[in-house]
Design a protein around this motif. Structure first.
Motif, PDB file in Angstrom:
ATOM      1  N   VAL A  99      -2.853   9.873  50.527  1.00  0.00           N
ATOM      2  CA  VAL A  99      -3.673  10.649  51.452  1.00  0.00           C
ATOM      3  C   VAL A  99      -3.690  12.104  50.993  1.00  0.00           C
ATOM      4  N   VAL A 100      -4.814  12.780  51.196  1.00  0.00           N
ATOM      5  CA  VAL A 100      -4.913  14.205  50.852  1.00  0.00           C
ATOM      6  C   VAL A 100      -5.455  14.989  52.047  1.00  0.00           C
ATOM      7  N   PHE A 101      -5.153  16.295  52.069  1.00  0.00           N
ATOM      8  CA  PHE A 101      -5.695  17.225  53.055  1.00  0.00           C
ATOM      9  C   PHE A 101      -6.803  18.003  52.346  1.00  0.00           C
ATOM     10  N   VAL A 102      -8.049  17.834  52.786  1.00  0.00           N
ATOM     11  CA  VAL A 102      -9.155  18.522  52.108  1.00  0.00           C
ATOM     12  C   VAL A 102      -9.910  19.437  53.066  1.00  0.00           C
ATOM     13  N   VAL A 103     -10.496  20.469  52.483  1.00  0.00           N
ATOM     14  CA  VAL A 103     -11.281  21.457  53.227  1.00  0.00           C
ATOM     15  C   VAL A 103     -12.484  21.846  52.371  1.00  0.00           C
ATOM     16  N   ARG A 104     -13.407  22.587  52.960  1.00  0.00           N
ATOM     17  CA  ARG A 104     -14.556  23.076  52.185  1.00  0.00           C
ATOM     18  C   ARG A 104     -14.089  24.136  51.193  1.00  0.00           C
ATOM     19  N   SER A 150     -15.429   7.715  59.193  1.00  0.00           N
ATOM     20  CA  SER A 150     -16.758   7.915  58.607  1.00  0.00           C
ATOM     21  C   SER A 150     -16.709   9.009  57.545  1.00  0.00           C
ATOM     22  N   ASP A 151     -16.910   8.634  56.293  1.00  0.00           N
ATOM     23  CA  ASP A 151     -16.883   9.637  55.231  1.00  0.00           C
ATOM     24  C   ASP A 151     -18.128  10.524  55.272  1.00  0.00           C
ATOM     25  N   SER A 152     -19.267   9.976  55.729  1.00  0.00           N
ATOM     26  CA  SER A 152     -20.485  10.791  55.817  1.00  0.00           C
ATOM     27  C   SER A 152     -20.320  11.886  56.874  1.00  0.00           C
ATOM     28  N   PHE A 153     -19.688  11.538  58.013  1.00  0.00           N
ATOM     29  CA  PHE A 153     -19.427  12.553  59.042  1.00  0.00           C
ATOM     30  C   PHE A 153     -18.432  13.585  58.528  1.00  0.00           C
ATOM     31  N   GLY A 154     -17.380  13.123  57.862  1.00  0.00           N
ATOM     32  CA  GLY A 154     -16.366  14.043  57.346  1.00  0.00           C
ATOM     33  C   GLY A 154     -16.961  15.092  56.418  1.00  0.00           C
ATOM     34  N   ARG A 155     -17.785  14.647  55.485  1.00  0.00           N
ATOM     35  CA  ARG A 155     -18.413  15.600  54.550  1.00  0.00           C
ATOM     36  C   ARG A 155     -19.309  16.595  55.290  1.00  0.00           C
ATOM     37  N   ALA A 156     -20.142  16.062  56.186  1.00  0.00           N
ATOM     38  CA  ALA A 156     -21.095  16.916  56.905  1.00  0.00           C
ATOM     39  C   ALA A 156     -20.366  17.930  57.785  1.00  0.00           C
ATOM     40  N   PHE A 157     -19.296  17.496  58.451  1.00  0.00           N
ATOM     41  CA  PHE A 157     -18.571  18.382  59.358  1.00  0.00           C
ATOM     42  C   PHE A 157     -17.840  19.478  58.592  1.00  0.00           C
ATOM     43  N   LEU A 158     -17.279  19.125  57.440  1.00  0.00           N
ATOM     44  CA  LEU A 158     -16.566  20.133  56.646  1.00  0.00           C
ATOM     45  C   LEU A 158     -17.513  21.178  56.072  1.00  0.00           C
ATOM     46  N   GLN A 178     -19.942  22.542  57.538  1.00  0.00           N
ATOM     47  CA  GLN A 178     -20.346  23.534  58.530  1.00  0.00           C
ATOM     48  C   GLN A 178     -19.194  23.997  59.423  1.00  0.00           C
ATOM     49  N   SER A 179     -17.950  23.775  58.993  1.00  0.00           N
ATOM     50  CA  SER A 179     -16.824  24.203  59.814  1.00  0.00           C
ATOM     51  C   SER A 179     -15.605  24.488  58.937  1.00  0.00           C
ATOM     52  N   ASP A 180     -14.538  24.940  59.587  1.00  0.00           N
ATOM     53  CA  ASP A 180     -13.265  25.166  58.891  1.00  0.00           C
ATOM     54  C   ASP A 180     -12.290  24.021  59.147  1.00  0.00           C
ATOM     55  N   ALA A 181     -12.821  22.846  59.425  1.00  0.00           N
ATOM     56  CA  ALA A 181     -11.977  21.684  59.728  1.00  0.00           C
ATOM     57  C   ALA A 181     -11.161  21.267  58.508  1.00  0.00           C
ATOM     58  N   VAL A 182     -10.039  20.603  58.802  1.00  0.00           N
ATOM     59  CA  VAL A 182      -9.198  20.008  57.759  1.00  0.00           C
ATOM     60  C   VAL A 182      -9.360  18.490  57.883  1.00  0.00           C
ATOM     61  N   TRP A 183      -9.636  17.848  56.763  1.00  0.00           N
ATOM     62  CA  TRP A 183      -9.905  16.405  56.758  1.00  0.00           C
ATOM     63  C   TRP A 183      -8.752  15.691  56.060  1.00  0.00           C
ATOM     64  N   ILE A 184      -8.084  14.775  56.786  1.00  0.00           N
ATOM     65  CA  ILE A 184      -6.983  13.994  56.222  1.00  0.00           C
ATOM     66  C   ILE A 184      -7.542  12.620  55.877  1.00  0.00           C
ATOM     67  N   ILE A 185      -7.596  12.306  54.584  1.00  0.00           N
ATOM     68  CA  ILE A 185      -8.345  11.141  54.130  1.00  0.00           C
ATOM     69  C   ILE A 185      -7.740  10.599  52.842  1.00  0.00           C
ATOM     70  N   ALA A 207     -11.976  20.953  48.465  1.00  0.00           N
ATOM     71  CA  ALA A 207     -10.747  21.295  47.740  1.00  0.00           C
ATOM     72  C   ALA A 207      -9.548  20.772  48.521  1.00  0.00           C
ATOM     73  N   THR A 208      -8.469  20.428  47.814  1.00  0.00           N
ATOM     74  CA  THR A 208      -7.260  19.953  48.475  1.00  0.00           C
ATOM     75  C   THR A 208      -6.358  21.132  48.828  1.00  0.00           C
ATOM     76  N   LEU A 209      -5.722  21.029  49.971  1.00  0.00           N
ATOM     77  CA  LEU A 209      -4.746  22.046  50.359  1.00  0.00           C
ATOM     78  C   LEU A 209      -3.442  21.803  49.589  1.00  0.00           C
ATOM     79  N   PRO A 210      -2.662  22.834  49.358  1.00  0.00           N
ATOM     80  CA  PRO A 210      -1.413  22.695  48.592  1.00  0.00           C
ATOM     81  C   PRO A 210      -0.313  22.015  49.415  1.00  0.00           C
ATOM     82  N   VAL A 211      -0.497  20.720  49.642  1.00  0.00           N
ATOM     83  CA  VAL A 211       0.455  19.933  50.425  1.00  0.00           C
ATOM     84  C   VAL A 211       0.874  18.730  49.581  1.00  0.00           C
ATOM     85  N   ASP A 212       2.157  18.520  49.425  1.00  0.00           N
ATOM     86  CA  ASP A 212       2.656  17.387  48.651  1.00  0.00           C
ATOM     87  C   ASP A 212       2.644  16.131  49.532  1.00  0.00           C
TER      88      ASP A 212
END
Length: 311
Positions: free
Chosen positions: A178-183, A237-245, A247-254, A269-274
């Protein structure tokens, strides 16, 4: 005694199997009755007839709901295959030109659907088997239930918990975490910040509670001192995740495979989380009693090749 089996077979009808499978799928007589467009008493009567014919209970009360008995679990696998075989027979007669055989039905997780199956399908089509492929995407638990009921022939996804694997065979293909991703340009990408401390400042897209990776994420949060997420949205929903990121500062765990192309393109981009401890096996899940056709064997080969290329 020699006539016992034919007598049982003569008393069990298609409607008994169809009704039982729908009740098993919905875990509710009321919901099954609504889907089957019959009354609740009619469903109850049909189940009672089936149990009388079999001589065992297939369902029992569990609090306010119902659950499948051990005998019901065993019968469900065979009932699902019987319904599938009948439908395939009808399709063969209705479409006599379809000599290649019935469609192969595959259930895949979003991560597999996005990254493994396109290449696997290219390889499969090159084999020119003439067989139609049907691909559905969903949560692991839902797909495995459909596999158990005979509505799917194969599931490509994460390895389920041992208690969920009764009657199934799993073949490991690769591991994924799993990764933590953001715009791109997200505030949390600036160095020197404690991501877990700041996480509560942003909306977080979480795997749904029924998804296979949800327990991994919850254990990961506990290990890193995250008690709760104030603004949480559950989605697969990966389509919702992409669209929401976008237009927002959300963090997506996927799962990493879902966003691999986005990360390569630089839009996410991935956040620096191991997140190494969230790593888990992805592979092929089939019923142990599955009879494989030549086309099915070719399909398995192409999925393995696509997964090896992915790895």
């Amino acid at each position: 005694m020699g006539y016992a089996l034919p007598m049982i077979e003569s008393r069990v009808r298609f409607r008994h199997l169809h009704t039982f499978l729908e009740v098993a799928r919905q875990k509710s007589v009321v919901k099954a009755a609504s889907i089957l467009n019959v009354s609740q008493p009619a469903v109850t009567k049909t189940i009672r007839e089936l149990e009388e014919a079999l001589g065992v209970a297939v369902l029992e009360r569990d609090g306010r709901g119902i659950r499948i008995t051990r005998s019901g679990e065993i019968f469900m696998q065979h009932a699902g295959m019987a319904i599938t075989a009948l439908r395939q027979g009808i399709d063969s007669v209705a479409n006599p030109g379809a000599e290649a055989g019935p469609p192969i039905r595959i259930g895949t997780l979003p991560t597999v659907s996005a990254h493994i199956m396109p290449r696997a399908m290219q390889l499969f089509l090159n084999e020119d088997t003439g067989v139609t492929i049907k691909i559905v995407t969903g949560e692991n638990a839902v797909l495995l239930e459909q596999l158990r009921l005979g509505e799917l022939d194969l599931v490509v996804g994460r390895l389920a918990a041992p208690e969920k694997m009764t009657g199934f065979f799993f073949e490991h293909l690769y591991s994924e975490q799993v990764v933590f991703v953001v715009r791109a340009g997200h505030p949390l990408l600036k160095g020197g910040q404690d991501v877990f401390e700041k996480l509560s400042d942003y909306p977080v897209l979480m795997p749904t509670r029924g998804s296979i990776i949800r327990p991994f994420v919850e254990r990961f949060f506990i290990a890193n001192g995250v008690a709760a997420i104030p603004t949480e949205i559950e989605t697969v929903s990966d389509s919702f995740g992409r669209a929401f990121l976008r237009q927002s500062d959300a963090v997506w765990i996927i799962s990493a495979g879902v966003v691999m192309d986005d990360l390569k393109a630089g839009t996410l981009a991935t956040l620096p989380v191991d997140t190494g401890e969230t790593r888990g096996p992805v592979g092929l899940t089939m019923r142990t009693d599955m009879a494989t056709s030549p086309a099915f064997s070719i399909l398995l080969k192409t999925i393995r090749e696509a997964a090896a290329h992915h790895g």
